[in-house]
Design a protein around this motif. Structure first.
Motif, PDB file in Angstrom:
ATOM      1  N   ARG A  90       0.709  -1.223  -0.049  1.00  0.00           N
ATOM      2  CA  ARG A  90      -0.094  -0.093  -0.045  1.00  0.00           C
ATOM      3  C   ARG A  90       0.980   1.224   0.256  1.00  0.00           C
ATOM      4  NH1 ARG A  90      -4.158  -1.995   4.836  1.00  0.00           N
ATOM      5  NH2 ARG A  90      -5.390  -3.476   3.508  1.00  0.00           N
ATOM      6  N   THR A  91       2.051   1.299   0.172  1.00  0.00           N
ATOM      7  CA  THR A  91       2.866   2.268   0.184  1.00  0.00           C
ATOM      8  C   THR A  91       4.248   2.323  -0.662  1.00  0.00           C
ATOM      9  OG1 THR A  91       4.297   1.205   1.885  1.00  0.00           O
ATOM     10  CG2 THR A  91       2.594   2.580   2.839  1.00  0.00           C
ATOM     11  N   SER A  92       4.539   3.381  -1.090  1.00  0.00           N
ATOM     12  CA  SER A  92       5.702   3.542  -2.070  1.00  0.00           C
ATOM     13  C   SER A  92       7.172   3.173  -1.522  1.00  0.00           C
ATOM     14  CB  SER A  92       5.529   5.083  -2.705  1.00  0.00           C
ATOM     15  OG  SER A  92       5.828   5.895  -1.525  1.00  0.00           O
ATOM     16  N   SER A  93       7.288   3.027  -0.153  1.00  0.00           N
ATOM     17  CA  SER A  93       8.739   2.753  -0.009  1.00  0.00           C
ATOM     18  C   SER A  93       8.786   1.781   1.286  1.00  0.00           C
ATOM     19  CB  SER A  93       9.341   3.909   0.309  1.00  0.00           C
ATOM     20  OG  SER A  93       9.089   4.487   1.847  1.00  0.00           O
ATOM     21  N   PRO A  94       9.994   0.852   1.421  1.00  0.00           N
ATOM     22  CA  PRO A  94       9.650   0.278   2.806  1.00  0.00           C
ATOM     23  C   PRO A  94       9.708   1.172   4.064  1.00  0.00           C
ATOM     24  CG  PRO A  94      11.263  -0.421   1.442  1.00  0.00           C
ATOM     25  CD  PRO A  94      10.813   0.684   0.655  1.00  0.00           C
ATOM     26  N   ALA A  95      10.161   2.389   4.223  1.00  0.00           N
ATOM     27  CA  ALA A  95      10.089   2.899   5.344  1.00  0.00           C
ATOM     28  C   ALA A  95       8.767   3.433   5.551  1.00  0.00           C
ATOM     29  CB  ALA A  95      11.193   4.360   5.086  1.00  0.00           C
ATOM     30  N   GLU A  96       8.108   3.912   4.498  1.00  0.00           N
ATOM     31  CA  GLU A  96       6.612   4.165   4.651  1.00  0.00           C
ATOM     32  C   GLU A  96       5.835   3.040   5.097  1.00  0.00           C
ATOM     33  OE1 GLU A  96       5.246   5.973   1.299  1.00  0.00           O
ATOM     34  OE2 GLU A  96       6.455   7.678   1.225  1.00  0.00           O
ATOM     35  N   ALA A  97       6.303   1.804   4.919  1.00  0.00           N
ATOM     36  CA  ALA A  97       5.161   0.508   5.094  1.00  0.00           C
ATOM     37  C   ALA A  97       5.771   0.321   6.486  1.00  0.00           C
ATOM     38  CB  ALA A  97       5.985  -0.532   4.339  1.00  0.00           C
ATOM     39  N   VAL A  98       7.011   0.551   6.971  1.00  0.00           N
ATOM     40  CA  VAL A  98       7.181   0.514   8.471  1.00  0.00           C
ATOM     41  C   VAL A  98       6.529   1.310   9.356  1.00  0.00           C
ATOM     42  CG1 VAL A  98       8.995   0.433  10.429  1.00  0.00           C
ATOM     43  CG2 VAL A  98       9.385  -0.546   8.047  1.00  0.00           C
ATOM     44  N   SER A  99       6.253   2.630   8.862  1.00  0.00           N
ATOM     45  CA  SER A  99       5.630   3.825   9.446  1.00  0.00           C
ATOM     46  C   SER A  99       4.262   3.413   9.791  1.00  0.00           C
ATOM     47  CB  SER A  99       5.855   4.937   8.831  1.00  0.00           C
ATOM     48  OG  SER A  99       7.060   5.285   9.209  1.00  0.00           O
ATOM     49  N   LEU A 100       3.464   2.917   8.511  1.00  0.00           N
ATOM     50  CA  LEU A 100       2.109   2.407   8.656  1.00  0.00           C
ATOM     51  C   LEU A 100       2.078   1.217   9.513  1.00  0.00           C
ATOM     52  CD1 LEU A 100      -0.658   2.815   7.311  1.00  0.00           C
ATOM     53  CD2 LEU A 100       0.103   1.348   5.644  1.00  0.00           C
ATOM     54  N   LEU A 101       2.735   0.363   9.472  1.00  0.00           N
ATOM     55  CA  LEU A 101       2.838  -0.688  10.299  1.00  0.00           C
ATOM     56  C   LEU A 101       2.586  -0.387  11.818  1.00  0.00           C
ATOM     57  CD1 LEU A 101       2.937  -3.972  10.875  1.00  0.00           C
ATOM     58  CD2 LEU A 101       5.647  -3.430  11.221  1.00  0.00           C
ATOM     59  N   LYS A 102       3.555   0.208  11.990  1.00  0.00           N
ATOM     60  CA  LYS A 102       3.762   0.883  13.487  1.00  0.00           C
ATOM     61  C   LYS A 102       2.484   1.679  13.940  1.00  0.00           C
ATOM     62  CE  LYS A 102       7.654   2.314  14.885  1.00  0.00           C
ATOM     63  NZ  LYS A 102       9.079   2.925  14.813  1.00  0.00           N
ATOM     64  N   SER A 103       1.911   2.596  13.205  1.00  0.00           N
ATOM     65  CA  SER A 103       0.891   3.159  13.417  1.00  0.00           C
ATOM     66  C   SER A 103      -0.580   2.439  13.570  1.00  0.00           C
ATOM     67  CB  SER A 103       0.347   4.378  12.524  1.00  0.00           C
ATOM     68  OG  SER A 103       0.117   4.034  11.196  1.00  0.00           O
ATOM     69  N   THR A 104      -0.464   1.285  12.681  1.00  0.00           N
ATOM     70  CA  THR A 104      -1.631   0.380  12.806  1.00  0.00           C
ATOM     71  C   THR A 104      -1.638  -0.379  14.026  1.00  0.00           C
ATOM     72  OG1 THR A 104      -1.618   0.069  10.529  1.00  0.00           O
ATOM     73  CG2 THR A 104      -2.801  -1.491  11.509  1.00  0.00           C
ATOM     74  N   ILE A 105      -0.361  -0.866  14.495  1.00  0.00           N
ATOM     75  CA  ILE A 105      -0.490  -1.681  15.739  1.00  0.00           C
ATOM     76  C   ILE A 105      -0.465  -0.874  16.967  1.00  0.00           C
ATOM     77  CG2 ILE A 105       0.129  -3.883  14.468  1.00  0.00           C
ATOM     78  CD1 ILE A 105       3.092  -3.225  15.553  1.00  0.00           C
ATOM     79  N   GLY A 106      -0.231   0.522  16.854  1.00  0.00           N
ATOM     80  CA  GLY A 106      -0.173   1.227  18.094  1.00  0.00           C
ATOM     81  C   GLY A 106       0.899   1.269  18.650  1.00  0.00           C
ATOM     82  N   ILE A 107       2.202   1.410  18.064  1.00  0.00           N
ATOM     83  CA  ILE A 107       3.373   1.449  18.689  1.00  0.00           C
ATOM     84  C   ILE A 107       4.268   2.771  18.116  1.00  0.00           C
ATOM     85  CG2 ILE A 107       3.561  -1.030  19.279  1.00  0.00           C
ATOM     86  CD1 ILE A 107       5.684  -1.160  17.225  1.00  0.00           C
ATOM     87  N   ALA A 108       5.183   3.389  19.022  1.00  0.00           N
ATOM     88  CA  ALA A 108       5.456   4.698  18.582  1.00  0.00           C
ATOM     89  C   ALA A 108       6.773   4.349  17.571  1.00  0.00           C
ATOM     90  CB  ALA A 108       6.352   5.403  19.766  1.00  0.00           C
TER      91      ALA A 108
END
Length: 259
Positions: A241-259
């Motif tokens: 769903r994202t354009s870069s691995p860094a964005e994917a990691v950020s989206l993952l962390k926000s989805t599961i609720g970790i900083a």
């Protein structure tokens, strides 16, 4: 000391391991994904070997394997990419997860030797029977200091769980349900009873819970009933769903609720 042992010696709980399929979304994504996970503070990384018939995996990881194979990914190339990533990502444990067929085609001892050279810290082979591990693989694990991580499910007997605890190193992979991988909104009471029961067995190895962790609730329950959690399908979705691995990691962390 193996990097997994080092991790467990410095962190006793709330360990987060992330799985991705090598070669997805692009053949050359592996190094960037590993670096992004490391930069994002992930504790452990599971690198998946794409396979045409991943029987333990749900539709999300199955599709990622299909795309990876179409992209030209194979076990030889994947280990070369892991070795490249290890030049900069030096401390985070990396586990190679794949099915038995590609590994047998590679050659089991040559695979162990190459994994050690590339910087892999353990292997997970979901379709490796335990008796074959005991007969053919256990001594290679000790020779190369590469633990074989075994899976247990709610259907696994106490006797088998204890045999795994006594004869395998690394950690025990607690599959949350007798089903394939995939995201779930919550764990039911039967699953929580299973987590509690395994904890009551007083095992010597740490346990990580995987299959179905996709939100703060399921992550919190995994952290409550085990030393950590393993997330795969959700991260694969984030990569798509994202354009870069860094964005994917950020989206993952926000989805599961970790900083």
């Amino acid at each position: 000391m193996n990097r997994i042992d080092k991790l467990f010696s410095r962190k006793q709980s709330d360990i987060l391991s992330i799985y991705f399929t090598g070669g997805f979304p692009h053949r050359d994504s592996t190094v960037d994904i590993i670096k992004a996970l490391a930069d994002g503070g992930i504790d452990m990384i599971e690198v998946g070997v794409p396979f045409s018939d991943p029987m333990a995996d749900g539709p999300v990881i199955q599709e990622s394997s299909t795309i990876a194979l179409r992209n030209g990914m194979n076990l030889h190339l994947l280990l070369d990419q892991v070795e490249e990533a290890r030049r900069t990502v030096t401390e985070i444990p990396m586990v190679l997860m794949g099915y038995l067929n590609p590994m047998m085609q590679y050659g089991i001892e040559p695979l162990f030797k190459r994994c050690k050279e590339a910087g892999i810290d353990a292997l997970i082979i979901p379709d490796l029977p335990f008796h074959e591990y005991m007969r053919d693989i256990r001594e290679l694990c000790r020779k190369y200091d590469l633990p074989m991580i075994m899976l247990i499910t709610p259907e696994t007997s106490d006797e088998r769980i204890k045999l795994i605890d006594e004869n395998c190193d690394g950690f025990i992979y607690m599959v949350s349900a007798a089903a394939t991988t995939g995201t779930r909104d919550s764990f039911g009471e039967a699953q929580l009873d299973y987590f509690r029961h395994v904890n009551s067995l007083d095992l010597s190895h740490k346990r990580l819970i995987g299959f179905g962790i996709s939100n703060p609730s399921t992550l919190g329950e995994a952290f409550t009933y085990a030393s950590g959690a393993i997330i795969g399908s959700l991260f694969i979705k984030c990569l798509g769903r994202t354009s870069s691995p860094a964005e994917a990691v950020s989206l993952l962390k926000s989805t599961i609720g970790i900083a």
